[in-house]
Design a protein around this motif. Structure first.
Motif, PDB file in Angstrom:
ATOM      1  N   GLU A  36       1.876  -2.860  15.277  1.00 12.75           N
ATOM      2  CA  GLU A  36       1.135  -2.088  14.278  1.00 12.75           C
ATOM      3  C   GLU A  36       1.469  -2.555  12.863  1.00 12.75           C
ATOM      4  N   HIS A  37       2.722  -2.946  12.660  1.00 12.22           N
ATOM      5  CA  HIS A  37       3.114  -3.426  11.328  1.00 12.22           C
ATOM      6  C   HIS A  37       2.368  -4.711  10.969  1.00 12.22           C
ATOM      7  N   PHE A  38       2.309  -5.657  11.907  1.00 11.65           N
ATOM      8  CA  PHE A  38       1.580  -6.906  11.629  1.00 11.65           C
ATOM      9  C   PHE A  38       0.091  -6.621  11.431  1.00 11.65           C
ATOM     10  N   GLY A  39      -0.454  -5.662  12.191  1.00 12.49           N
ATOM     11  CA  GLY A  39      -1.860  -5.291  11.986  1.00 12.49           C
ATOM     12  C   GLY A  39      -2.098  -4.702  10.613  1.00 12.49           C
ATOM     13  N   SER A  40      -1.140  -3.907  10.147  1.00 11.91           N
ATOM     14  CA  SER A  40      -1.291  -3.318   8.808  1.00 11.91           C
ATOM     15  C   SER A  40      -1.211  -4.388   7.722  1.00 11.91           C
ATOM     16  N   LEU A  41      -0.437  -5.471   7.972  1.00  5.58           N
ATOM     17  CA  LEU A  41      -0.383  -6.562   6.997  1.00  5.58           C
ATOM     18  C   LEU A  41      -1.745  -7.241   6.861  1.00  5.58           C
ATOM     19  N   ILE A  42      -2.424  -7.458   7.979  1.00  2.76           N
ATOM     20  CA  ILE A  42      -3.760  -8.068   7.934  1.00  2.76           C
ATOM     21  C   ILE A  42      -4.736  -7.135   7.237  1.00  2.76           C
ATOM     22  N   GLN A  43      -4.648  -5.833   7.544  1.00  4.65           N
ATOM     23  CA  GLN A  43      -5.543  -4.870   6.881  1.00  4.65           C
ATOM     24  C   GLN A  43      -5.266  -4.809   5.384  1.00  4.65           C
ATOM     25  N   SER A  44      -3.987  -4.890   4.999  1.00  6.70           N
ATOM     26  CA  SER A  44      -3.659  -4.886   3.573  1.00  6.70           C
ATOM     27  C   SER A  44      -4.248  -6.102   2.876  1.00  6.70           C
ATOM     28  N   LEU A  45      -4.236  -7.234   3.552  1.00  7.66           N
ATOM     29  CA  LEU A  45      -4.828  -8.441   2.976  1.00  7.66           C
ATOM     30  C   LEU A  45      -6.341  -8.299   2.839  1.00  7.66           C
ATOM     31  N   ASP A  46      -7.001  -7.682   3.831  1.00  8.40           N
ATOM     32  CA  ASP A  46      -8.457  -7.498   3.768  1.00  8.40           C
ATOM     33  C   ASP A  46      -8.851  -6.522   2.672  1.00  8.40           C
ATOM     34  N   ARG A  47      -8.062  -5.451   2.505  1.00 12.15           N
ATOM     35  CA  ARG A  47      -8.390  -4.487   1.454  1.00 12.15           C
ATOM     36  C   ARG A  47      -8.032  -5.024   0.076  1.00 12.15           C
ATOM     37  N   ARG A  48      -7.202  -6.056   0.054  1.00  9.75           N
ATOM     38  CA  ARG A  48      -6.728  -6.663  -1.179  1.00  9.75           C
ATOM     39  C   ARG A  48      -6.157  -5.634  -2.162  1.00  9.75           C
ATOM     40  N   PRO A  49      -5.290  -4.741  -1.726  1.00  8.94           N
ATOM     41  CA  PRO A  49      -4.640  -3.853  -2.695  1.00  8.94           C
ATOM     42  C   PRO A  49      -3.577  -4.633  -3.459  1.00  8.94           C
ATOM     43  N   PHE A  50      -3.417  -4.316  -4.691  1.00  7.40           N
ATOM     44  CA  PHE A  50      -2.410  -4.973  -5.518  1.00  7.40           C
ATOM     45  C   PHE A  50      -1.518  -3.897  -6.096  1.00  7.40           C
ATOM     46  N   SER A  51      -0.241  -3.947  -5.771  1.00  5.48           N
ATOM     47  CA  SER A  51       0.696  -2.905  -6.166  1.00  5.48           C
ATOM     48  C   SER A  51       1.645  -3.447  -7.224  1.00  5.48           C
ATOM     49  N   VAL A  52       1.855  -2.648  -8.242  1.00  3.23           N
ATOM     50  CA  VAL A  52       2.813  -2.963  -9.287  1.00  3.23           C
ATOM     51  C   VAL A  52       3.651  -1.730  -9.546  1.00  3.23           C
ATOM     52  N   THR A  53       4.832  -1.930 -10.097  1.00  5.69           N
ATOM     53  CA  THR A  53       5.717  -0.820 -10.456  1.00  5.69           C
ATOM     54  C   THR A  53       5.737  -0.683 -11.972  1.00  5.69           C
ATOM     55  N   LEU A  54       5.485   0.529 -12.430  1.00  8.39           N
ATOM     56  CA  LEU A  54       5.511   0.827 -13.855  1.00  8.39           C
ATOM     57  C   LEU A  54       6.695   1.735 -14.117  1.00  8.39           C
ATOM     58  N   LEU A  55       7.688   1.204 -14.830  1.00  2.91           N
ATOM     59  CA  LEU A  55       8.867   1.969 -15.194  1.00  2.91           C
ATOM     60  C   LEU A  55       8.792   2.272 -16.678  1.00  2.91           C
ATOM     61  N   CYS A  56       8.598   3.549 -17.004  1.00  2.00           N
ATOM     62  CA  CYS A  56       8.449   3.980 -18.402  1.00  2.00           C
ATOM     63  C   CYS A  56       9.788   4.497 -18.910  1.00  2.00           C
ATOM     64  N   LEU A  57      10.178   3.986 -20.069  1.00  2.00           N
ATOM     65  CA  LEU A  57      11.473   4.355 -20.621  1.00  2.00           C
ATOM     66  C   LEU A  57      11.444   5.693 -21.325  1.00  2.00           C
TER      67      LEU A  57
END
Length: 631
Positions: A36-57
């Motif tokens: 299921e984890h490998f399947g979710s990696l392929i789905q994440s690639l198809d959805r093309r989500p891009f995650s970033v971390t925003l740390l506000c001081l």
């Protein structure tokens, strides 16, 4: 771009192969987490989500950066509020206007400021109780398929290892927002350095009011006081009155830098997952090898229990030694009791010492009186001997029952401890009544003649008186020869007469005392003879008793030996059958284990190839990133 597409195709193929391999490994399981984890990696690639971390001081920087990212008009949000770890997750969604949580309740925001206030207020984050909020708005901004992980503060990151792990697992770009003149504390600097140790890129955001007086950017700002990763994007000024331009890797899903960063993040996840697959393979093989060794040891255990005569010999020795010890103990006890110094010997001596003259029978003959034991005394002595034998038999029988019962328990415990089966060892008690009757019938004292005394009557008395008178006559004759003639003296005749009569009368007194003394001597002699004869008889009967008891013990020994042999043979037969069955099952299990080992070993080469493929994907992505940054 072509290079990125090649890496992506390679990634798809590798993850697909990894998913198939994981599905094979997890076949038959209720859950298949790796597949299921490998399947979710392929789905994440198809959805093309891009995650970033925003740390506000600080809080103003949080509000300014959110307004810059999503615009002052309503954008499309999904808010994931995790009050337990102090993390807000913002996702870009489709058009619409609604706010719903996972429980189905609905909430509306009339102004952007209300939304920003909820996002910027840490108490508003924790009040939602970890619920998922979905917000759809009137207009779609340029940002799409962007996940923004927004930690509440650096303190939360420092105090929550789970929060730090999630950030590093979900993102590889760290955006840090803060005023240009912000002074980093040691905690903030340490948290940023910890994050950037695993991040691929660092992008400082500097909110400023471009119309304010004395606006300046320090040469050595806080963004230059932290460690820097491989991709170091230049600081971005977030102006207040003129909206700053959004970079391409945030707005365009087709941006090469964004795609490469996304592929690198997924590649690192795939690399970790493939390592888990290899670890699963190694673990399964180790477990199978351990199972194989255990089964091999079971197969090698002694299947020939019937041929092992050690325990049977041990049981025979135990039984033989036990019976021998019982017999010796009985003999020793009888020896101590029946000897002259023993209890029975002392009682016999006391009984015989009580014999007196009246216990002798006198049979008058022609010239003598024959002495023997009286019938009454012989009957008393016979009763005494029979009672002594009876008491001895009862004492030995009680001791015999106790010792046999103890030996029975000892044999049963030893047999049960070895086999788990308790043998039925029974025995009939010694027939003490029959033994007593047999021994009593053997008590036969025939002591008819033990001594004699002379028989003396009237003429013997006259002869005794005549000898006394003859002594006087001989004395007178001797005196006459010496010249003193007393024969003619009539007084001599008178003296001889009175001596004769006196000697005759004295025999009634003197002979009576002589007879009494002789009788006492005869009684003493009879006592010794009777004591010796009684002891010999008692010893013979005691030996007969011990012989009968020894025969009884030998019968018990043979009986118990037969029971033990049969019980042991039955147990060995059952164990042999069980062992043969277990050996057959063990061989089958060994064959099944060997089959499984072969199956798992066949998967090792594909898993190793996958490990090399994902490692190459990660290295290719990093090389592509270096090329894009340099360009």
């Amino acid at each position: 771009m072509a290079r990125t597409q090649q890496i992506e195709n390679h990634f798809r193929q590798t993850v697909s192969d990894a998913r198939n391999l994981a599905a094979t490994l997890e076949q038959g399981q209720a859950e298949m987490p790796l597949a299921e984890h490998f399947g979710s990696l392929i789905q994440s690639l198809d959805r093309r989500p891009f995650s970033v971390t925003l740390l506000c001081l600080d809080k103003p920087s949080r509000e300014r950066v959110l307004k810059w990212l999503y615009g002052h008009q309503f954008a499309v949000f999904s808010l994931q509020i995790s009050g337990q770890i102090g993390l807000l997750e913002v996702q870009l969604k489709d058009k619409g206007y609604a706010v719903e949580n996972s429980s189905g309740s609905r909430q509306e925001f009339d102004t952007w400021e209300e939304l920003v206030q909820v996002v910027g207020d840490s108490s508003g984050m924790t009040d939602s109780g970890g619920q998922e909020l979905t917000l759809v708005t009137e207009r779609v901004n340029d940002l799409k398929n962007l996940n923004l992980l927004l930690p509440d503060s650096t303190k939360f990151v420092q105090e929550s290892p789970a929060l730090l792990t999630r950030i590093l697992r979900e993102t590889n770009i760290l955006m840090v927002a803060g005023h240009p003149h912000y002074a980093l504390s040691e905690i903030e600097r340490g948290v940023i350095n910890d994050l950037m140790a695993e991040m691929e890129g660092f992008w400082p955001l500097l909110p400023v009011d471009e119309l304010a007086e004395e606006v300046s950017i320090p040469e050595n700002g806080w963004w230059q006081q932290v460690a820097r990763p491989k991709i170091n994007l230049p600081p971005k000024l977030i102006t207040t009155h003129v909206e700053a331009e959004l970079p391409g890797f945030l707005t365009s899903p087709e941006n090469a830098l964004r795609q490469t960063l996304q592929l690198l993040l997924l590649g690192r996840k795939a690399e970790t997952a493939v390592e888990a697959v290899n670890e699963r393979l190694s673990q399964e093989l180790r477990q199978l090898e351990s199972r194989k060794k255990r089964e091999a040891r079971k197969t090698q255990t002694s299947a020939a229990l019937g041929n092992d005569m050690g325990f049977a010999s041990q049981l025979r020795n135990h039984l033989g030694d036990g019976v021998s010890d019982i017999n010796k103990s009985l003999q020793e006890k009888a020896r101590r009791n029946d000897t002259g110094t023993g209890n029975a010997g002392q009682q016999l001596k006391q009984f015989i010492d009580s014999m007196h003259i009246d216990d002798l029978a006198m049979e008058k003959g022609y010239k003598s009186i024959k002495l023997s034991l009286s019938n009454k005394y012989q009957e008393s002595l016979t009763r005494f001997l029979r009672d002594a034998l009876k008491n001895g038999v009862k004492r030995d029988a009680e001791m015999l029952d106790s010792e046999l019962d103890s030996l029975k328990r000892s044999l049963s415990n030893e047999f049960k401890s070895k086999t788990g089966v308790e043998p039925v060892l029974e025995f009939d008690p010694l027939n003490r009544d029959g033994l007593i009757d047999d021994l009593a019938s053997s008590v036969n004292l025939e002591m008819r003649y033990q001594g004699e005394m002379p028989k003396r009557g009237f003429f013997q008395r006259l002869g005794e008186a005549r000898r006394a008178a003859f002594v006087i006559l001989m004395s007178v004759s001797l005196l006459a020869m010496m010249g003193i003639n007393l024969r003619d003296n009539p007084l001599i005749g008178v003296i001889i007469f009175f001596v004769f009569v006196g000697a005759f009368v004295f025999t009634y007194y003197g002979w009576k005392r002589e007879d009494e003394e002789r009788l006492e001597k005869e009684v003493s002699r009879v006592r010794e003879e009777v004591l010796g004869s009684s002891r010999r008889l008692l010893g013979e009967l005691t030996r007969e008793k011990q012989s009968r008891i020894g025969d009884f013990l030998e019968r018990i020994k043979k009986q118990w030996q037969l029971v033990l042999d049969r019980t042991l043979q039955d147990w060995q037969q059952r164990e042999r059958q069980t062992s043969e069955k277990q050996s057959h099952q063990s061989r089958q299990r060994l064959a099944n284990i060997d089959t499984l080992i072969n199956q798992w070993q066949r998967q090792q080469l594909p898993a190793q190839k996958l490990q090399g493929s994902v490692s190459k994907i990660v290295s290719d992505c990093r090389a592509q990133l270096e090329m894009l940054v340099d360009a």
